[in-house]
Write a protein that holds these residues in place. Structure first.
Motif, PDB file in Angstrom:
ATOM      1  N   TYR A 109       4.638   0.972  -0.684  1.00  0.00           N
ATOM      2  CA  TYR A 109       4.817   0.685   0.691  1.00  0.00           C
ATOM      3  C   TYR A 109       6.427   0.079   0.573  1.00  0.00           C
ATOM      4  O   TYR A 109       6.687  -0.085   1.877  1.00  0.00           O
ATOM      5  CB  TYR A 109       3.594  -0.265   1.133  1.00  0.00           C
ATOM      6  CG  TYR A 109       2.400   0.155   1.077  1.00  0.00           C
ATOM      7  CD1 TYR A 109       2.011   1.354   2.152  1.00  0.00           C
ATOM      8  CD2 TYR A 109       1.586   0.191   0.215  1.00  0.00           C
ATOM      9  CE1 TYR A 109       0.935   1.915   2.317  1.00  0.00           C
ATOM     10  CE2 TYR A 109       0.322   0.583   0.358  1.00  0.00           C
ATOM     11  CZ  TYR A 109      -0.093   1.522   1.174  1.00  0.00           C
ATOM     12  OH  TYR A 109      -1.287   2.206   1.160  1.00  0.00           O
ATOM     13  N   GLY A 110       6.770  -0.470  -0.342  1.00  0.00           N
ATOM     14  CA  GLY A 110       8.081  -1.204  -0.451  1.00  0.00           C
ATOM     15  C   GLY A 110       9.298  -0.079   0.099  1.00  0.00           C
ATOM     16  O   GLY A 110      10.274  -0.402   0.683  1.00  0.00           O
ATOM     17  N   GLN A 111       9.158   1.240  -0.152  1.00  0.00           N
ATOM     18  CA  GLN A 111       9.998   2.252   0.310  1.00  0.00           C
ATOM     19  C   GLN A 111      10.077   2.085   1.840  1.00  0.00           C
ATOM     20  O   GLN A 111      11.143   2.315   2.588  1.00  0.00           O
ATOM     21  CB  GLN A 111       9.811   3.559  -0.306  1.00  0.00           C
ATOM     22  CG  GLN A 111       8.448   4.017  -0.322  1.00  0.00           C
ATOM     23  CD  GLN A 111       8.503   4.833   0.894  1.00  0.00           C
ATOM     24  OE1 GLN A 111       9.171   5.317   1.702  1.00  0.00           O
ATOM     25  NE2 GLN A 111       7.141   4.995   1.265  1.00  0.00           N
TER      26      GLN A 111
ATOM     27  N   ARG B 117       9.920  -0.210   3.730  1.00  0.00           N
ATOM     28  CA  ARG B 117      10.851  -1.549   3.969  1.00  0.00           C
ATOM     29  C   ARG B 117      12.299  -1.176   3.695  1.00  0.00           C
ATOM     30  O   ARG B 117      13.149  -1.742   4.658  1.00  0.00           O
ATOM     31  CB  ARG B 117      10.280  -2.860   3.382  1.00  0.00           C
ATOM     32  CG  ARG B 117      10.734  -4.066   3.781  1.00  0.00           C
ATOM     33  CD  ARG B 117      10.484  -4.399   4.978  1.00  0.00           C
ATOM     34  NE  ARG B 117      10.847  -5.817   5.463  1.00  0.00           N
ATOM     35  CZ  ARG B 117      11.838  -5.994   6.348  1.00  0.00           C
ATOM     36  NH1 ARG B 117      12.413  -4.806   6.985  1.00  0.00           N
ATOM     37  NH2 ARG B 117      12.351  -7.042   6.593  1.00  0.00           N
TER      38      ARG B 117
ATOM     39  N   LYS C 250      13.945   1.268   4.690  1.00  0.00           N
ATOM     40  CA  LYS C 250      14.607   2.105   5.753  1.00  0.00           C
ATOM     41  C   LYS C 250      15.487   1.267   6.566  1.00  0.00           C
ATOM     42  O   LYS C 250      15.384   0.224   6.794  1.00  0.00           O
ATOM     43  CB  LYS C 250      13.458   2.516   6.836  1.00  0.00           C
ATOM     44  CG  LYS C 250      13.769   3.439   7.653  1.00  0.00           C
ATOM     45  CD  LYS C 250      12.648   4.088   8.598  1.00  0.00           C
ATOM     46  CE  LYS C 250      13.087   4.898   9.801  1.00  0.00           C
ATOM     47  NZ  LYS C 250      14.087   5.673   9.629  1.00  0.00           N
TER      48      LYS C 250
ATOM     49  N   ALA D 258       2.246  -7.024   3.470  1.00  0.00           N
ATOM     50  CA  ALA D 258       2.385  -6.610   4.512  1.00  0.00           C
ATOM     51  C   ALA D 258       2.852  -7.926   5.601  1.00  0.00           C
ATOM     52  O   ALA D 258       3.525  -7.710   6.402  1.00  0.00           O
ATOM     53  CB  ALA D 258       1.054  -6.015   5.130  1.00  0.00           C
TER      54      ALA D 258
ATOM     55  N   MET E 207       6.266  -8.907   4.550  1.00  0.00           N
ATOM     56  CA  MET E 207       7.661  -7.981   4.476  1.00  0.00           C
ATOM     57  C   MET E 207       7.721  -7.164   5.786  1.00  0.00           C
ATOM     58  O   MET E 207       8.868  -6.760   6.074  1.00  0.00           O
ATOM     59  CB  MET E 207       7.428  -6.886   3.134  1.00  0.00           C
ATOM     60  CG  MET E 207       7.573  -7.535   1.907  1.00  0.00           C
ATOM     61  SD  MET E 207       8.745  -8.298   1.616  1.00  0.00           S
ATOM     62  CE  MET E 207      10.120  -7.038   1.499  1.00  0.00           C
ATOM     63  N   PHE E 208       6.592  -7.191   6.568  1.00  0.00           N
ATOM     64  CA  PHE E 208       6.521  -6.525   7.853  1.00  0.00           C
ATOM     65  C   PHE E 208       6.202  -7.208   8.916  1.00  0.00           C
ATOM     66  O   PHE E 208       5.013  -7.847   9.085  1.00  0.00           O
ATOM     67  CB  PHE E 208       5.618  -5.147   7.627  1.00  0.00           C
ATOM     68  CG  PHE E 208       6.116  -4.187   6.771  1.00  0.00           C
ATOM     69  CD1 PHE E 208       6.745  -2.896   7.130  1.00  0.00           C
ATOM     70  CD2 PHE E 208       5.649  -4.157   5.346  1.00  0.00           C
ATOM     71  CE1 PHE E 208       7.251  -2.082   6.298  1.00  0.00           C
ATOM     72  CE2 PHE E 208       5.996  -2.981   4.708  1.00  0.00           C
ATOM     73  CZ  PHE E 208       6.990  -2.150   5.022  1.00  0.00           C
ATOM     74  N   LYS E 209       7.216  -7.816   9.416  1.00  0.00           N
ATOM     75  CA  LYS E 209       6.854  -8.781  10.631  1.00  0.00           C
ATOM     76  C   LYS E 209       6.069  -8.413  11.769  1.00  0.00           C
ATOM     77  O   LYS E 209       5.469  -9.008  12.738  1.00  0.00           O
ATOM     78  CB  LYS E 209       7.980  -9.567  11.062  1.00  0.00           C
ATOM     79  CG  LYS E 209       8.803 -10.298  10.098  1.00  0.00           C
ATOM     80  CD  LYS E 209       8.068 -11.328   9.245  1.00  0.00           C
ATOM     81  CE  LYS E 209       8.857 -11.980   8.196  1.00  0.00           C
ATOM     82  NZ  LYS E 209       8.317 -13.078   7.459  1.00  0.00           N
TER      83      LYS E 209
ATOM     84  N   GLU F 187       3.291  -6.472  11.720  1.00  0.00           N
ATOM     85  CA  GLU F 187       2.026  -6.439  11.197  1.00  0.00           C
ATOM     86  C   GLU F 187       1.158  -7.864  11.611  1.00  0.00           C
ATOM     87  O   GLU F 187       1.941  -8.871  11.137  1.00  0.00           O
ATOM     88  CB  GLU F 187       1.726  -6.360   9.622  1.00  0.00           C
ATOM     89  CG  GLU F 187       2.081  -4.936   9.657  1.00  0.00           C
ATOM     90  CD  GLU F 187       1.550  -3.435  10.082  1.00  0.00           C
ATOM     91  OE1 GLU F 187       0.285  -3.766  10.068  1.00  0.00           O
ATOM     92  OE2 GLU F 187       2.282  -2.582  10.592  1.00  0.00           O
TER      93      GLU F 187
END
Length: 122
Positions: A22-24, A26, A28, A92, A95-97, A99
């Motif tokens: 999943y890091g890949q 992020r 982008k 998640a 790193m993914f605000k 979510e």
């Protein structure tokens, strides 16, 4: 000591696994990464996943009852799934605000805790 070593190695392994899978996503928006051909993105992720295996394989070998460890194969798998989902959730949310952690996610965690209970029940 083997239970703690096994779980610690599983945590480290799952950190690498989560970044590989999943890091890949992020990355982008970073020019160097966006310009990579898909095949190189896969190779990049495989490189990270290799680090996962450096910890996953010893964790399973140390933890498996038939190798002198404390866990059955089913127990190892359920522990690994709980560790994986826990590491993923932290990743998640940090790193993914976009979510959010919702009630149904908490319910899923409760089901996993029940799975741990049942797999360790004699």
């Amino acid at each position: 000591m083997k239970p703690y070593l096994t779980i610690g190695l599983l945590v480290i392994s799952n950190i690498f696994m989560t970044f590989a899978w999943y890091g890949q996503l992020r990355l982008k928006g970073h020019k160097w990464f966006d310009n990579l051909p898909f095949l190189l993105v896969v190779v990049f992720c495989w490189g990270i996943a290799f680090l996962e295996y450096l910890f996953q394989v010893p964790a399973n070998r140390i933890g498996f009852r038939e190798n002198g460890g404390p866990f059955t194969l089913f127990q190892l798998k359920v522990i690994q799934e709980v560790v994986s989902l826990t590491v993923f959730t932290v990743f998640a949310l940090l790193m993914f605000k976009t979510e959010t952690f919702r009630w149904n996610h908490a319910a899923a965690f409760a089901c996993l805790v029940l799975a741990v209970y049942f797999v360790f029940r004699k």
